[in-house]
Enzyme design. Structure first.
Site, PDB file in Angstrom:
ATOM      1  N   ASP A  60       0.886  -1.160   0.000  1.00  0.00           N
ATOM      2  CA  ASP A  60       0.000   0.000   0.000  1.00  0.00           C
ATOM      3  C   ASP A  60       0.922   1.207   0.000  1.00  0.00           C
ATOM      4  O   ASP A  60       1.644   1.453   0.972  1.00  0.00           O
ATOM      5  CB  ASP A  60      -0.878  -0.022   1.252  1.00  0.00           C
ATOM      6  CG  ASP A  60      -1.723   1.233   1.420  1.00  0.00           C
ATOM      7  OD1 ASP A  60      -1.541   2.211   0.664  1.00  0.00           O
ATOM      8  OD2 ASP A  60      -2.561   1.253   2.345  1.00  0.00           O
ATOM      9  N   VAL A  61       0.931   1.966  -1.096  1.00  0.00           N
ATOM     10  CA  VAL A  61       1.938   3.027  -1.252  1.00  0.00           C
ATOM     11  C   VAL A  61       1.754   4.166  -0.250  1.00  0.00           C
ATOM     12  O   VAL A  61       2.645   5.019  -0.123  1.00  0.00           O
ATOM     13  CB  VAL A  61       1.955   3.590  -2.688  1.00  0.00           C
ATOM     14  CG1 VAL A  61       2.382   2.519  -3.674  1.00  0.00           C
ATOM     15  CG2 VAL A  61       0.617   4.212  -3.073  1.00  0.00           C
ATOM     16  N   ASN A  87       4.433   3.935 -10.280  1.00  0.00           N
ATOM     17  CA  ASN A  87       3.370   3.796 -11.275  1.00  0.00           C
ATOM     18  C   ASN A  87       1.978   3.751 -10.659  1.00  0.00           C
ATOM     19  O   ASN A  87       0.993   4.053 -11.335  1.00  0.00           O
ATOM     20  CB  ASN A  87       3.631   2.514 -12.083  1.00  0.00           C
ATOM     21  CG  ASN A  87       2.497   2.152 -13.000  1.00  0.00           C
ATOM     22  OD1 ASN A  87       2.276   2.793 -14.024  1.00  0.00           O
ATOM     23  ND2 ASN A  87       1.747   1.118 -12.634  1.00  0.00           N
ATOM     24  N   TYR A 153      -7.298  14.643  -8.934  1.00  0.00           N
ATOM     25  CA  TYR A 153      -6.317  13.948  -9.772  1.00  0.00           C
ATOM     26  C   TYR A 153      -5.360  14.940 -10.417  1.00  0.00           C
ATOM     27  O   TYR A 153      -4.137  14.739 -10.420  1.00  0.00           O
ATOM     28  CB  TYR A 153      -7.050  13.132 -10.842  1.00  0.00           C
ATOM     29  CG  TYR A 153      -6.153  12.227 -11.643  1.00  0.00           C
ATOM     30  CD1 TYR A 153      -5.725  11.007 -11.124  1.00  0.00           C
ATOM     31  CD2 TYR A 153      -5.721  12.580 -12.920  1.00  0.00           C
ATOM     32  CE1 TYR A 153      -4.900  10.168 -11.862  1.00  0.00           C
ATOM     33  CE2 TYR A 153      -4.898  11.752 -13.655  1.00  0.00           C
ATOM     34  CZ  TYR A 153      -4.481  10.542 -13.123  1.00  0.00           C
ATOM     35  OH  TYR A 153      -3.655   9.721 -13.842  1.00  0.00           O
ATOM     36  N   LYS A 157      -1.196  15.188  -9.787  1.00  0.00           N
ATOM     37  CA  LYS A 157      -0.208  14.997 -10.840  1.00  0.00           C
ATOM     38  C   LYS A 157       0.616  16.263 -11.095  1.00  0.00           C
ATOM     39  O   LYS A 157       1.798  16.167 -11.455  1.00  0.00           O
ATOM     40  CB  LYS A 157      -0.895  14.530 -12.122  1.00  0.00           C
ATOM     41  CG  LYS A 157      -1.555  13.152 -11.991  1.00  0.00           C
ATOM     42  CD  LYS A 157      -0.558  12.075 -11.563  1.00  0.00           C
ATOM     43  CE  LYS A 157      -1.177  10.701 -11.570  1.00  0.00           C
ATOM     44  NZ  LYS A 157      -0.198   9.636 -11.198  1.00  0.00           N
ATOM     45  N   THR A 188      -6.124   1.226 -21.006  1.00  0.00           N
ATOM     46  CA  THR A 188      -6.071   0.294 -19.884  1.00  0.00           C
ATOM     47  C   THR A 188      -7.370   0.441 -19.114  1.00  0.00           C
ATOM     48  O   THR A 188      -8.108   1.419 -19.299  1.00  0.00           O
ATOM     49  CB  THR A 188      -4.896   0.617 -18.941  1.00  0.00           C
ATOM     50  OG1 THR A 188      -5.160   1.867 -18.279  1.00  0.00           O
ATOM     51  CG2 THR A 188      -3.577   0.708 -19.691  1.00  0.00           C
TER      52      THR A 188
END
Length: 257
Positions: A60-61, A87, A153, A157, A188
């Site tokens: 879990d980052v 990623n 988001y 980023k 994806t």
């Protein structure tokens, strides 16, 4: 040519659409690969598919202790760490800022930004011990301009860009290079399937028809750029941003009537 023979690469979100493409390509180029992520079933299946020189670690980052354990696992299994690919990421369902819940904002920033920060922080000592290496942060074209209804988001980023450049300045003398890739609309599930709570996928909002290259990107398009940036071929590149979007940000490719 095997550019990563005897090197160890850790990829977060390593069993997802882009992540699995990255992992397979690094492995094919001779690397030991550590597939890091929260999807245990898919991660173990990918490690089994690749066989030798591949292993899965649950990560879990947003968990600092889990990061430290993942880096230690890579070193214990393969003797060091040479490349980190940040990623892993999550997206928010589209909503105007005034209707975006703080909990949603916090979650997106925690995974996309804090997760990247913790990755850099945790991997740096191992990369330094290896005599240097490469960190590549996967951002987004949404980190290069405003996008309505995706404030969390977009903000995450944009912040990854500043974090990348700061890390590049701090780590360059340790021969650790830090760069960013900004994918556009890549085919994806992250793009083609709705985010949790969303009615439609992001791909529904981005027809590739006006792009200079009129198709959606494929994971392999990003992977090829990633392999270059992580390799010795890019030894004089750090703090840089690479856009891979088929011309999305250029605007429409107008055709004569």
């Amino acid at each position: 040519m095997s550019r990563f023979t005897d090197q160890t690469v850790l990829v977060t979100g390593g069993s997802g659409g882009q992540g699995a493409s990255h992992v397979r390509a690094f492995h094919a180029e001779g690397a030991n690969v550590v597939i890091a992520g929260i999807d245990v079933e898919r991660g173990l299946a990918l490690a089994q598919e690749l066989g030798e020189r591949a292993r899965f670690v649950r990560l879990d980052v947003t968990d600092q202790a889990a990061w430290q354990a993942a880096v230690a696992d890579a070193q214990d299994a393969f003797g060091g760490l040479n490349v980190l690919v940040n990623n892993a990421g999550v997206q928010n369902p589209p909503a105007p800022i005034e209707d975006t819940e703080k909990a949603r904002w916090d979650n997106i920033l925690e995974v996309n930004l804090t997760g990247t920060f913790l990755g850099i922080q945790s991997a740096t000592p191992a990369l330094r011990r290896a005599g240097g290496g490469s960190i590549v942060n996967i951002a987004s074209t949404m980190g290069l301009g405003g996008t309505a209804f995706y404030a969390p988001y977009v903000a995450s980023k944009w912040a990854v860009r500043g974090l990348t450049q700061t890390a590049a300045l701090e780590l360059g003398r340790d021969r650790i290079r830090v760069n960013t890739i900004h994918p556009g609309v890549i085919a994806t599930p992250f793009i083609t399937e709705p985010a949790a709570g969303a009615a439609a996928p992001i791909a529904d909002f981005y027809s590739p028809d006006p792009f200079a290259i009129p198709r959606l990107g494929e994971p392999a398009d990003v992977t090829r750029l990633l392999l270059f940036l992580a390799s010795a071929d890019a030894s004089f590149i750090t703090g840089s941003e690479y856009v891979i979007d088929g011309g999305l940000l250029l605007g429409p490719a107008l055709q004569p009537a």
